[in-house]
Scaffold this motif. Structure first.
Motif, PDB file in Angstrom:
ATOM      1  N   ALA A  62       1.617  21.382 -23.409  1.00  0.00           N
ATOM      2  CA  ALA A  62       1.882  20.085 -23.948  1.00  0.00           C
ATOM      3  C   ALA A  62       2.885  19.080 -23.066  1.00  0.00           C
ATOM      4  CB  ALA A  62       2.409  20.365 -25.565  1.00  0.00           C
ATOM      5  N   ILE A  63       4.079  19.801 -22.671  1.00  0.00           N
ATOM      6  CA  ILE A  63       4.751  19.039 -21.779  1.00  0.00           C
ATOM      7  C   ILE A  63       4.273  18.610 -20.517  1.00  0.00           C
ATOM      8  CG2 ILE A  63       6.800  19.431 -20.197  1.00  0.00           C
ATOM      9  CD1 ILE A  63       7.948  21.555 -22.516  1.00  0.00           C
ATOM     10  N   ASP A  64       3.343  19.453 -20.034  1.00  0.00           N
ATOM     11  CA  ASP A  64       2.418  18.994 -18.783  1.00  0.00           C
ATOM     12  C   ASP A  64       1.415  17.572 -19.120  1.00  0.00           C
ATOM     13  OD1 ASP A  64       1.855  19.477 -15.861  1.00  0.00           O
ATOM     14  OD2 ASP A  64      -0.078  19.611 -16.832  1.00  0.00           O
ATOM     15  N   LYS A  65       1.005  17.573 -20.576  1.00  0.00           N
ATOM     16  CA  LYS A  65       0.358  16.422 -20.785  1.00  0.00           C
ATOM     17  C   LYS A  65       1.315  15.415 -21.421  1.00  0.00           C
ATOM     18  CE  LYS A  65      -3.552  19.504 -22.413  1.00  0.00           C
ATOM     19  NZ  LYS A  65      -4.622  18.618 -21.708  1.00  0.00           N
ATOM     20  N   GLU A  66       2.601  15.536 -21.227  1.00  0.00           N
ATOM     21  CA  GLU A  66       3.358  14.431 -21.545  1.00  0.00           C
ATOM     22  C   GLU A  66       3.399  14.231 -22.900  1.00  0.00           C
ATOM     23  OE1 GLU A  66       2.908  11.234 -18.931  1.00  0.00           O
ATOM     24  OE2 GLU A  66       3.953  12.249 -17.060  1.00  0.00           O
ATOM     25  N   MET A  67       3.046  15.220 -23.804  1.00  0.00           N
ATOM     26  CA  MET A  67       3.087  14.966 -25.188  1.00  0.00           C
ATOM     27  C   MET A  67       4.509  15.242 -25.800  1.00  0.00           C
ATOM     28  SD  MET A  67      -0.345  17.486 -25.778  1.00  0.00           S
ATOM     29  CE  MET A  67      -0.428  17.620 -27.456  1.00  0.00           C
ATOM     30  N   ILE A  68       5.258  16.086 -25.277  1.00  0.00           N
ATOM     31  CA  ILE A  68       6.642  16.358 -25.600  1.00  0.00           C
ATOM     32  C   ILE A  68       7.511  16.876 -24.353  1.00  0.00           C
ATOM     33  CG2 ILE A  68       6.085  17.238 -27.903  1.00  0.00           C
ATOM     34  CD1 ILE A  68       5.877  19.990 -26.701  1.00  0.00           C
ATOM     35  N   THR A  69       8.938  17.032 -24.629  1.00  0.00           N
ATOM     36  CA  THR A  69       9.788  17.521 -23.560  1.00  0.00           C
ATOM     37  C   THR A  69      10.558  18.594 -24.372  1.00  0.00           C
ATOM     38  OG1 THR A  69      11.501  16.235 -24.138  1.00  0.00           O
ATOM     39  CG2 THR A  69       9.826  15.250 -22.779  1.00  0.00           C
ATOM     40  N   LEU A  70      11.269  19.180 -23.561  1.00  0.00           N
ATOM     41  CA  LEU A  70      12.229  20.370 -23.904  1.00  0.00           C
ATOM     42  C   LEU A  70      13.248  19.794 -24.955  1.00  0.00           C
ATOM     43  CD1 LEU A  70      12.580  22.678 -20.863  1.00  0.00           C
ATOM     44  CD2 LEU A  70      11.837  23.599 -22.983  1.00  0.00           C
ATOM     45  N   ASP A  71      13.367  18.464 -24.535  1.00  0.00           N
ATOM     46  CA  ASP A  71      14.482  17.878 -25.598  1.00  0.00           C
ATOM     47  C   ASP A  71      13.887  17.041 -26.615  1.00  0.00           C
ATOM     48  OD1 ASP A  71      16.779  18.859 -24.030  1.00  0.00           O
ATOM     49  OD2 ASP A  71      16.274  17.241 -22.548  1.00  0.00           O
ATOM     50  N   THR A  72      12.686  17.312 -26.931  1.00  0.00           N
ATOM     51  CA  THR A  72      12.148  16.592 -28.249  1.00  0.00           C
ATOM     52  C   THR A  72      12.657  17.177 -29.639  1.00  0.00           C
ATOM     53  OG1 THR A  72       9.990  16.008 -27.109  1.00  0.00           O
ATOM     54  CG2 THR A  72      10.005  16.170 -29.482  1.00  0.00           C
ATOM     55  N   TYR A  73      13.243  16.269 -30.252  1.00  0.00           N
ATOM     56  CA  TYR A  73      13.742  16.788 -31.711  1.00  0.00           C
ATOM     57  C   TYR A  73      12.446  17.201 -32.535  1.00  0.00           C
ATOM     58  CZ  TYR A  73      18.305  15.498 -30.400  1.00  0.00           C
ATOM     59  OH  TYR A  73      19.505  15.255 -29.738  1.00  0.00           O
ATOM     60  N   ILE A  74      12.608  18.243 -33.539  1.00  0.00           N
ATOM     61  CA  ILE A  74      11.649  18.626 -34.409  1.00  0.00           C
ATOM     62  C   ILE A  74      11.658  18.069 -35.616  1.00  0.00           C
ATOM     63  CG2 ILE A  74      11.161  21.004 -35.720  1.00  0.00           C
ATOM     64  CD1 ILE A  74      10.650  21.093 -32.605  1.00  0.00           C
ATOM     65  N   TYR A  75      12.815  17.790 -36.147  1.00  0.00           N
ATOM     66  CA  TYR A  75      12.937  17.146 -37.551  1.00  0.00           C
ATOM     67  C   TYR A  75      12.080  15.975 -37.765  1.00  0.00           C
ATOM     68  CZ  TYR A  75      14.996  15.439 -41.724  1.00  0.00           C
ATOM     69  OH  TYR A  75      15.137  14.889 -43.139  1.00  0.00           O
TER      70      TYR A  75
END
Length: 305
Positions: A62-75
């Motif tokens: 998902a990170i590779d697909k630029e859907m999220i990053t490690l610093d994406t917030y969950i809430y």
């Protein structure tokens, strides 16, 4: 090379001392040579916490697909489906990033979502149970192994992208590994993520090969190589989990992997499922068992690898 005959002798010797030693099968691979010990008819076997590896791999995709990053917030993605009744908990949950969930640094004190803790809880209320359970520590300051984090990632993934995490894993990983037969039932609406996955041993071994071969399987780059390297790199030391008497003591964690001594990396699951690898020596070992005392399982490998 791995000493196959001595490992067989060690298992036989331990079985006499430990009549309850329940090892179903061991796959040992080095430099492309695969040996199978106690391997009989293929059947679906529960992986327990080894399923967390697939969650981490899915996050990498998902990170590779630029859907999220490690610093994406969950809430922001889950706030509409829960009622966090503790203001202290809510303030911490708002700070959760994906990297915190991958390293078990969300602020819990200890494991409180394994099978023995939730057996009497309605699966549809597990998210409420988890997020309203006391979170006493600040986010990012303390490692505490738990099943909560992969489950929350699963909920986040489904709420954010509208796809069950197990379906995403099937489409992006299982199909590329030619894994056709598996079982992974939901907890309520969501993939459990941290448990409940059943695979055959030969398919389980393929997951290990992704780690050993930097995300490749049959020359197909299934998981980004950079992400596999991140998963297998020490992200956090875990002195509270270090037990020097173990065959593979836990020095620290990668992303849902454990980093051990002598360049060994592994993932374990309750009752003795193991993926163990050493990239420098090109070794991959996978074990399926039903052994409650998990330290007995790896004893068969002591001084032999």
């Amino acid at each position: 090379m791995i000493d196959i005959e001595n490992i067989k002798d060690k298992v036989s010797s331990l079985s006499k001392k430990l009549p309850s030693l329940n090892i179903d099968s061991i796959f040992l691979e080095q430099d492309g040579r695969l040996d199978k010990i106690f391997y009989n008819e293929e059947c679906l076997h529960e992986l327990r916490s080894c399923s967390k590896l697939l969650v981490a791999m899915a996050i990498g995709i998902a990170i590779d697909k630029e859907m999220i990053t490690l610093d994406t917030y969950i809430y922001p993605s889950i706030k509409g489906i829960l009622d966090v009744r503790s203001e202290s908990n809510l303030e911490k949950i708002k700070k959760w990033k994906i990297r915190n969930l991958l390293t078990h640094t969300t602020g819990y004190e200890s494991q409180m979502m394994s099978e023995r803790y939730i057996k009497d809880i309605d699966e549809n209320t597990l998210l409420d149970y988890a997020l309203n359970y006391d979170i006493p520590y600040n986010v990012g300051t303390r490692f505490a192994y738990n099943n909560v984090e992969p489950f929350v990632l699963s909920v986040f993934f489904q709420e954010n992208f509208g796809i069950n995490l197990s379906d995403f894993i099937n489409e992006n990983i299982f199909k590329k590994l030619d894994i056709k037969e598996y079982k992974w039932d939901n907890f309520g609406r969501y993939c459990p993520a941290s448990t409940g996955l059943y695979l055959k041993h030969s398919d389980f071994h393929k997951i290990g090969k992704l780690l050993l071969n930097n995300g490749k399987y049959n020359d197909i780059q299934v998981i980004p190589e950079t992400w596999i390297n991140e998963m297998c790199t020490l992200q956090l030391e875990t002195p509270s989990a270090f037990k020097p008497e173990r065959v593979f003591p836990k020095v620290g964690v990668g992303y849902y992997t454990f980093i051990s001594t002598n360049n060994y990396i592994f993932r374990d699951g309750a009752d003795g499922q193991y993926i163990i690898l050493n990239k420098e020596r090109n070794i991959l070992i996978t074990i399926m068992s039903r052994e409650k005392d998990m330290k007995n399982v790896t004893e068969v490998l002591r001084d032999l690898i």
